[in-house]
Design an enzyme around this catalytic site. Structure first.
Site, PDB file in Angstrom:
ATOM      1  N   PHE A 306       0.801  -1.218   0.000  1.00 15.72           N
ATOM      2  CA  PHE A 306       0.000   0.000   0.000  1.00 15.72           C
ATOM      3  C   PHE A 306       0.836   1.271   0.000  1.00 15.72           C
ATOM      4  CE2 PHE A 306      -2.985  -3.073   2.049  1.00 15.72           C
ATOM      5  CZ  PHE A 306      -3.900  -3.087   1.020  1.00 15.72           C
ATOM      6  N   ASP A 422      -2.762 -11.128   6.313  1.00 13.46           N
ATOM      7  CA  ASP A 422      -1.590 -11.038   5.438  1.00 13.46           C
ATOM      8  C   ASP A 422      -0.311 -11.407   6.189  1.00 13.46           C
ATOM      9  OD1 ASP A 422      -0.503 -10.688   2.927  1.00 13.46           O
ATOM     10  OD2 ASP A 422      -0.268  -8.530   3.100  1.00 13.46           O
TER      11      ASP A 422
END
Length: 599
Positions: A306, A422
């Site tokens: 991100f 994750d």
């Protein structure tokens, strides 16, 4: 919201002004260039090269954090001049640009004498301006046989080659050489290099890859700019002239409004969240503070799903890692996930969030700095060259144990339940003592303690670590057991020292590591792994292998909860049962295919 709206309007107007001005052959007073902000003459964009002397590449990219580069000619002792792109760090008023030479930085870090072979040329002077290194030194590369007569303030560095020596003077106060010295150095080749600090016996201590280029404008050009007329530029014949810039007041609401409205709704959603959670024990930074903390984003630590992560330093002297989130067409979910989840945690094996920034479309997260970086650097054989050593199995076992404790805290120890979604080596950070901390909560999901299953839209996670039920509900419901699967896959990779797919065991085949290690375990063969030193290591590896294989069972109901995983890791290996073979073993027989690394 009014300042944010006004800022958005200014950005869109600047982009529009560039297009309109280009069509009319005129130059605006300033240009928008991502994180560099508004730039002015003598700098310009590649779309408006005629409006300045130094065009910066990448200004047209809508992502404000996208790299910006400056092209300069470079040459070496063995090649002709070529054009090279240098990343731009910042632009300072009035006329200084800061760039970095990535290749030169590697040479300096490796103490490679290639650092003394590359030279780059400043742009040729024009009727409007000249160019100079702000802080530089001249290096003389002389044949070894040459014995020049030099002043006492000159230094000699002879550790490079039997063919040549390096000579240099004082970088802090370079003065013109007298004729005698200049003549004795005539056979030498010269290069101009950037410096910081003062000279000494070791040039690797004061040379730097950060280059400051200062543009010195002519008096006539300065008057042109001072009068507010516009840019001072050479005409087609190279003569100076001062064109007038005409600001065309135009704004196309049809083009700008949809983008502004979308960004405005994202900002509003984030501000509502921050107001609702006003008791967050984290500091809110302005973007100017973030730039100051990170020294204008100079030291990049790495890239995450991100955004980019940079090293920074707070006023109290603490080092931090600052993640600048990508500006994308999303709803700000990853920012909210990180702030909402990590701000609620306090555990030795969870990374600490120290602050955040939310200023318009610019969002950043400030974490404690982890000196040893990610676990990924230390366990995979292909990364061995990047580190001084591979972690032994005693330390790997401690990391496996501590990550499980961190996960148990997320699943059971908080007053809310946090599913990470994750877990992988890249998201396990190591402090100076190699204690692990779980990081990157951009995909996290917050649940109540009573929820046994969660609802998510689509698959989330990284291919190779995603539990089967996350991408297909036919395998079961999504729950805390999905993190257990990812954890188990990571444990098996830590044991094997490579990704799930192993090559080299058989020249004619590619073997899925969980499949290969299960077959060895089931038939009671030696695991045959590298770096196992003794019986204690063998037992420890066998224990971690059994636990990892339990964690990657295909159906969630067959996997242990993370608290049971901890119990198994702390028990004797002789008491552990070998699990059933996971149904989805080899990717070659799996019906699931991924087109990219991250879903």
């Amino acid at each position: 919201m009014a300042p944010l709206v006004f800022k958005s309007l200014i950005i869109y107007f600047s982009q529009l002004l560039l297009l309109v001005s280009a069509e009319n052959g005129e130059c605006p007073r300033s240009f928008q260039c991502g994180f560099l902000g508004q730039i002015r003459f003598p700098f310009t964009t590649t779309q408006q090269q005629h409006c300045g002397l130094l065009p910066i590449h990448g200004c047209e990219n809508h992502d404000p954090m996208a790299p910006k580069t400056l092209q300069l000619n470079t040459s070496t002792s063995t090649s002709t001049s070529t054009s090279t792109s240098y990343p731009v760090l910042k632009v300072e008023v009035p006329h200084t640009i800061f760039i970095t030479d990535v290749e030169h930085e590697k040479h300096l870090l490796n103490r490679s004498c290639n650092a003394f072979s590359k030279n780059f040329s400043l742009p040729h002077p024009s009727p409007s301006a000249s160019f100079r290194h702000k802080y530089s030194i001249t290096i003389f590369r002389c044949p070894h046989s040459l014995k020049p007569t030099l002043p006492k303030y000159f230094h000699k560095y002879s550790n490079c080659s039997s063919e040549y020596d390096i000579y240099y003077g004082r970088p802090e106060a370079e003065t013109p050489l007298d004729l005698k010295v200049e003549k004795s150095l005539a056979p030498c080749s010269t290069i101009q290099l950037a410096v910081e600090g003062v000279s000494g016996d070791d040039p690797f201590q004061f040379l730097t890859s950060s280059i400051d280029i200062e543009v010195e404008l002519s008096d006539e050009c300065e008057r042109c700019l001072g009068d507010g007329k516009g840019q001072c530029l050479p005409d087609g014949k190279g003569n100076f002239y001062c064109p007038t810039a005409v600001l065309l007041l135009a704004f196309l609401v049809k083009i700008c409004y949809p983008r502004w409205k979308n960004q405005s709704s994202i900002n509003q959603r984030i501000e509502v969240f921050l107001k609702k959670h006003g008791t967050l024990q984290t500091k809110r930074y302005g973007y100017s503070e973030i730039k100051k903390v990170t020294n204008c984003l100079r030291n990049k630590l790495g890239q995450e799903g991100f955004g980019c992560v940079y090293k920074g330093k707070l006023q109290d002297g603490r080092y931090v890692a600052v993640k600048i989130l990508n500006e994308s067409e999303d709803d700000g979910e990853e920012f909210i996930n990180e702030v909402a989840s990590i701000s609620r945690t306090s555990h030795i094996n969870i990374v600490t969030l120290l602050g955040f920034c939310c200023e318009g479309s610019r969002r950043a997260l400030v974490y404690e700095f982890m000196p040893n970086g990610s676990l990924e650097k230390f366990i995979f054989e292909e990364n061995a060259q990047m580190t001084d050593h591979r972690l032994d199995y005693q330390l790997l076992y401690q990391i496996v144990l501590c990550v499980a404790r961190g996960l148990e805290y997320l699943h059971k120890g908080c007053n809310i339940k946090i599913l990470h979604f994750d877990i992988k080596p890249h998201n396990i950070l190591l402090d100076e003592n190699f204690n692990p901390k779980i990081s990157d909560f951009g995909l996290a999901k917050i649940c109540t303690r009573k929820e046994s299953m969660v609802s998510i839209y689509g698959a989330r996670g990284t291919a190779g670590y995603i539990a089967p039920e996350v991408f297909s509900r036919n395998f079961g419901v999504v729950s805390h057991k999905s993190d257990v699967y990812s954890y188990g896959m990571m444990v098996l990779e830590m044991i094997g020292g490579r990704k799930n797919t192993m090559t080299g065991l058989d020249p004619s085949s590619e073997i899925y590591f969980p499949d290969w290690i299960y077959n060895r375990l089931e038939s009671n063969q030696e695991l045959g792994l590298q770096h196992i030193r003794n019986t204690s290591d063998e037992k420890m590896v066998r224990k971690m292998t059994i636990v990892g294989l339990w964690c990657i069972q295909t159906h969630p109901s067959s996997r242990p909860a993370i608290s049971k995983v901890l119990e198994m890791l702390e028990s004797k290996v002789e008491l552990l049962q070998i699990p059933p073979k996971p149904f989805l073993c080899s990717p070659s027989t799996s019906p699931i295919h991924f087109s990219s690394e991250t879903s």
